[in-house]
Design a protein around this motif. Structure first.
Motif, PDB file in Angstrom:
ATOM      1  N   LEU A 287       0.836  -1.206   0.000  1.00 57.92           N
ATOM      2  CA  LEU A 287       0.000   0.000   0.000  1.00 57.92           C
ATOM      3  C   LEU A 287       0.873   1.260   0.000  1.00 57.92           C
ATOM      4  O   LEU A 287       0.577   2.234  -0.709  1.00 57.92           O
ATOM      5  N   LYS A 288       1.946   1.227   0.808  1.00 58.90           N
ATOM      6  CA  LYS A 288       2.840   2.381   0.818  1.00 58.90           C
ATOM      7  C   LYS A 288       3.511   2.553  -0.551  1.00 58.90           C
ATOM      8  O   LYS A 288       3.638   3.668  -1.054  1.00 58.90           O
ATOM      9  N   GLU A 289       3.931   1.407  -1.083  1.00 55.25           N
ATOM     10  CA  GLU A 289       4.562   1.472  -2.394  1.00 55.25           C
ATOM     11  C   GLU A 289       3.587   1.949  -3.458  1.00 55.25           C
ATOM     12  O   GLU A 289       3.951   2.698  -4.369  1.00 55.25           O
TER      13      GLU A 289
ATOM     14  N   ALA B 164       1.723   5.870  -7.246  1.00 56.57           N
ATOM     15  CA  ALA B 164       0.659   6.706  -7.801  1.00 56.57           C
ATOM     16  C   ALA B 164       1.162   8.115  -8.096  1.00 56.57           C
ATOM     17  O   ALA B 164       0.790   8.732  -9.102  1.00 56.57           O
ATOM     18  N   GLU B 165       2.041   8.618  -7.209  1.00 62.65           N
ATOM     19  CA  GLU B 165       2.592   9.941  -7.444  1.00 62.65           C
ATOM     20  C   GLU B 165       3.516   9.938  -8.666  1.00 62.65           C
ATOM     21  O   GLU B 165       3.544  10.898  -9.434  1.00 62.65           O
TER      22      GLU B 165
ATOM     23  N   GLU C  47       4.689  10.146 -15.045  1.00 66.95           N
ATOM     24  CA  GLU C  47       5.121   9.310 -16.156  1.00 66.95           C
ATOM     25  C   GLU C  47       4.018   9.013 -17.163  1.00 66.95           C
ATOM     26  O   GLU C  47       4.267   8.353 -18.168  1.00 66.95           O
ATOM     27  N   GLU C  48       2.793   9.433 -16.864  1.00 69.56           N
ATOM     28  CA  GLU C  48       1.658   9.059 -17.728  1.00 69.56           C
ATOM     29  C   GLU C  48       1.837   9.606 -19.143  1.00 69.56           C
ATOM     30  O   GLU C  48       1.638   8.891 -20.132  1.00 69.56           O
ATOM     31  N   GLU C  49       2.235  10.890 -19.223  1.00 72.86           N
ATOM     32  CA  GLU C  49       2.374  11.510 -20.533  1.00 72.86           C
ATOM     33  C   GLU C  49       3.491  10.847 -21.335  1.00 72.86           C
ATOM     34  O   GLU C  49       3.335  10.569 -22.533  1.00 72.86           O
TER      35      GLU C  49
END
Length: 607
Positions: free
Chosen positions: A364-366, A371-372, A377-379
Motif C-alpha cells: 500500500l505504501k509502495e 501513484a505519485e 510518467e503518464e504523458e
C-alpha cells in the motif's frame, strides 16, 4: 489379541501358500485338504457333509479368501475351544505349508537360525505383528523382539545399525514381513560372532516367555508335604500356575500350584540348613521353596507377585497386556506428533498471515508512492505507446512481406518439383508403351514365360497407378498453396488499410492535444492577469452568492461547443487517445476548482 485372531494369522499364511498363482484364490480341492487338517489339529469333530456341501464340484473355479471365510468362521473357528488343542501343533501345520513355498534359508548352511528356530521366530512374529493384512511388524516391535533375543544372550543390540537398515528402503519404514525379518536374522547382521547354539537357546527362551507365557523358569528346592524332605525341581511359572518337573526337559511333571488373586508370596528366614527361602500361600496349602541365592529369590518372588496381579486383574497373558500398552503408546505418540505438526502448521499459517499483512502494508505504501510517480510518467508512457504501436505495425508489415516472399519461393520450388514429376510421368508412359510392345512380341515367342511376364505387367500397372496418384496429390498441394498465397495477399492489404487508419487517428489525437495545450496556456495567462493584489481603498463588486465576473451561461455554452466539435471517428480512436482526452478534461476541471475566478477565465476564450 483373542484366540480367533491368533488362529486367523496362521491360517492366512497357509491360505496364501496354497495360492500358487498369487491371484488371491485357491482351488477347492486344496481347501478341502486344508479344512480337514484344521479339523484334526484343532480337535474339532469332522463334518464331511458340510465340507462337501460348501465345496461341491458343481461350482466351477477356485475360491478367494473372502469366499472361504464364511465356512471357516461357521464350521471351524466358532467351534474352537481354548485348551482343547495344542497351539504349537496348529502353528506347525501352517508353518509347514507356508515355509515350503516362502522360507529360503542359505543353501550353504550359513544360516544363523535352524529350521525349528525359524518356526519359533515365525510364531513370535505373528504374535507381535499388527492386526492388518498382509501381516507386518512395525519397526518398534522389530527392535523390541531383537532386544529380547540379544538380552537373553547377554548381548547389546546396535539400535543405530537397525535404524540404518530400516531407513535404506522406504517400504520397510512401515514394517517388515516375516520373510524379510527372517532374512534379516539369517544375515547375521546383528548377531555377529555368536554361535548358532547360543542363538537357538535365546530364541527358545524368548519363545517360552512370549508365546507360552512363561514368566520365569529355573531350578528351586521344594519341601515335600508328606515326607517333609527337600527335592530339587525345575519350576515353570505362568500367569495361572506354577508347575514343577523332575528336570528342565519337562518330560515328567510332578505337580502344579494353581494361582489366583487370593494367593500370596512371603520371604522366610533360613532354617533346616536351607537359605534364601520363601513360600507361596494358597487357599488350601503353603508351599515352601529355596533359591540358590538372594537375587534368585527376589526374582522369583517378584515374578510370582506379577502372576498373582495378572490373575487379580483378570488378564491371562503378561505379554499380550504389554503389547497392547506398547500399541497404545505408539498411537498416543502418533497423535502427539500429529497434534504437534498441526500446531506447527497453524503457527506457520499465522506467521505467513502476519508476513502477508506486512507485505500488504508495504504494498500500500509502495502503491501510494507509485501513484505519485505515475502521474508524472503518464504523458511519457503514452508517447512511448504510440511509438511502440507504430514500430509494431512496421514489424508486422515486414513480416508479411517476408512471408509473401517465402511463399513465392516455395511456390517456385513446388512448380519445379511438379515439372520434374510431369517429366517422370511422360517417361513412365513411354516406358509403358515400349513394355507393352515388347510384351506382345514375347507372347508369341515365349509361351512358357507368360505367367512371369503377366506378373511384371501387373507390377508396372500398379506403379503407374501409384505415380498417377502422386501426380494428383501434387496438383492438390499446388492448389492449396495458391489459396494460401491469395489469403496472405488479402491479409497484407488489410494490414495496410489498418495502418493508414491508425496513422489518421494518431494525427487527429496529436492535433487535439496541441489544441488542448494552447487552451491551457491561454487560461494560465488569464489567471495570472486576474490574480493581482488588491490595494487599499479598492472595492471588489460582488454579486449575491457568487464571484466577480462569474458567467455560468458562457461556461455552459463553451462546454456544449466542445461537445459539438467531437467527430464521429473519435469513437473508434485508440484507447490511449481517449485516456489522454480524459486527462486534459480532468486538468481543466481541477484548474476551475482551484480559483474563484476560474469561471470568468474560461469564458474569455469561448468568446
Amino acid at each position: 489379541m483373542d484366540l480367533r485372531a491368533e488362529l486367523l494369522k496362521s491360517i492366512w499364511y497357509a491360505f496364501t501358500a496354497l495360492d500358487v498363482e498369487k491371484s488371491g484364490k485357491v482351488s477347492k480341492s486344496q481347501l478341502k485338504v486344508l479344512s480337514h487338517n484344521l479339523y484334526t489339529v484343532l480337535h474339532i469333530p469332522h463334518d464331511p457333509v458340510a465340507l462337501e456341501e460348501h465345496f461341491r464340484d458343481d461350482d466351477d473355479g477356485p475360491v478367494s479368501s473372502q469366499g472361504y471365510m464364511p465356512y471357516l468362521n461357521k464350521y471351524i473357528l466358532d467351534k474352537v475351544e481354548e485348551g482343547a488343542f495344542v497351539k504349537e501343533n496348529f502353528d506347525e501345520l501352517c508353518w509347514t505349508l507356508t515355509a515350503k513355498k516362502n522360507y529360503k534359508p542359505d543353501r550353504n548352511g550359513n544360516s544363523v537360525v535352524s529350521h525349528q528356530d525359524a518356526f519359533k521366530l515365525w510364531c513370535l512374529f505373528n504374535f507381535l505383528s499388527e492386526d492388518k493384512y498382509p501381516l507386518v511388524m512395525v519397526p518398534d516391535e522389530v527392535e523390541y523382539l531383537l532386544k529380547k533375543i540379544c538380552t537373553a544372550m547377554n548381548v547389546e543390540l546396535n539400535s543405530c545399525e537397525l535404524d540404518d537398515y530400516l531407513s535404506q528402503e522406504p517400504q520397510q519404514q512401515g514394517g517388515l514381513t516375516v520373510w524379510q525379518f527372517l532374512d534379516l536374522v539369517n544375515s547375521g547382521r546383528f548377531l555377529r560372532g555368536i554361535e548358532q547354539e547360543a542363538v537357538s537357546m535365546a530364541i527358545e527362551e524368548v519363545y517360552q516367555e512370549v508365546i507360552e507365557d512363561v514368566l520365569k523358569q529355573g531350578y528351586l528346592w521344594k519341601k515335600g508335604q508328606l515326607r517333609r524332605n527337600w527335592s530339587e525341581r525345575w519350576f515353570t511359572l505362568k500367569p495361572s500356575s506354577l508347575s514343577y518337573y523332575v528336570s528342565e526337559e519337562r518330560k515328567e511333571k510332578k505337580g502344579s500350584i494353581a494361582l489366583d488373586k487370593h494367593c500370596c508370596v512371603e520371604v522366610l528366614p533360613d532354617r533346616d540348613g536351607k537359605r534364601c527361602m520363601f513360600c507361596v500361600k494358597t487357599s488350601s496349602r503353603t508351599y515352601e521353596m529355596s533359591a540358590s541365592d538372594t537375587r534368585q529369590r527376589q526374582e522369583w518372588t517378584l515374578a510370582i507377585q506379577t502372576a498373582i496381579r495378572l490373575q487379580a486383574e483378570g488378564k491371562k497373558s503378561l505379554h499380550k497386556d504389554l503389547k497392547q500398552k506398547r500399541r497404545e503408546q505408539r498411537e498416543q505418540r502418533e497423535k502427539r506428533k500429529a497434534a504437534k505438526e498441526e500446531e506447527m502448521q497453524r503457527l506457520k499459517q499465522l506467521q505467513e498471515e502476519k508476513e502477508r499483512k506486512l507485505q500488504e502494508l508495504e504494498l500500500l505504501k509502495e502503491a501510494q508512492r507509485q501513484a505519485e510517480l505515475l502521474l508524472q510518467e503518464e504523458e511519457q508512457r503514452r508517447r512511448l505507446q504510440h511509438e511502440e504501436m507504430q514500430r509494431t505495425l512496421e514489424i508486422q508489415l515486414q513480416e508479411a512481406e517476408q512471408a509473401r516472399a517465402s511463399m513465392q519461393a516455395e511456390m517456385v520450388l513446388k512448380e519445379a518439383e511438379a515439372e520434374r514429376q510431369r517429366k517422370r510421368i511422360v517417361e513412365l508412359e513411354e516406358m509403358q508403351k515400349r513394355l507393352q510392345e515388347a510384351l506382345q512380341q514375347e507372347v508369341k515367342a515365349r509361351q512358357d514365360e507368360e505367367s512371369e511376364l503377366m506378373k511384371l505387367k501387373e507390377e508396372q500397372e500398379e506403379y503407374i497407378i501409384k505415380t498417377q496418384r502422386e501426380k494428383l496429390v501434387l496438383k492438390q498441394e499446388m492448389e492449396n498453396k495458391n489459396k494460401y498465397l491469395e489469403e496472405a495477399q488479402k491479409q497484407l492489404e488489410e494490414v495496410r488499410v489498418n495502418r493508414q487508419r491508425v496513422d489518421q487517428d494518431v494525427m487527429v489525437a496529436q492535433r487535439k492535444l496541441r489544441q488542448a495545450s494552447t487552451n491551457v496556456k491561454h487560461w494560465n495567462v488569464q489567471m495570472n492577469r486576474l490574480m493581482h493584489p488588491i490595494g487599499p481603498g479598492e472595492k471588489r463588486s460582488t454579486l449575491s452568492g457568487g464571484f466577480p465576473g462569474f458567467q455560468p451561461t458562457l461556461l455552459a455554452r463553451r462546454d456544449s461547443s466542445l461537445k459539438l466539435k467531437q467527430k464521429p471517428e473519435d469513437k473508434i480512436c485508440d484507447p490511449v487517445l481517449e485516456e489522454s482526452k480524459e486527462t486534459v478534461n480532468n486538468g481543466e476541471a481541477r484548474r476551475l476548482s482551484l480559483s474563484p475566478d476560474a469561471d470568468t477565465m474560461a469564458t474569455e476564450p469561448s468568446e
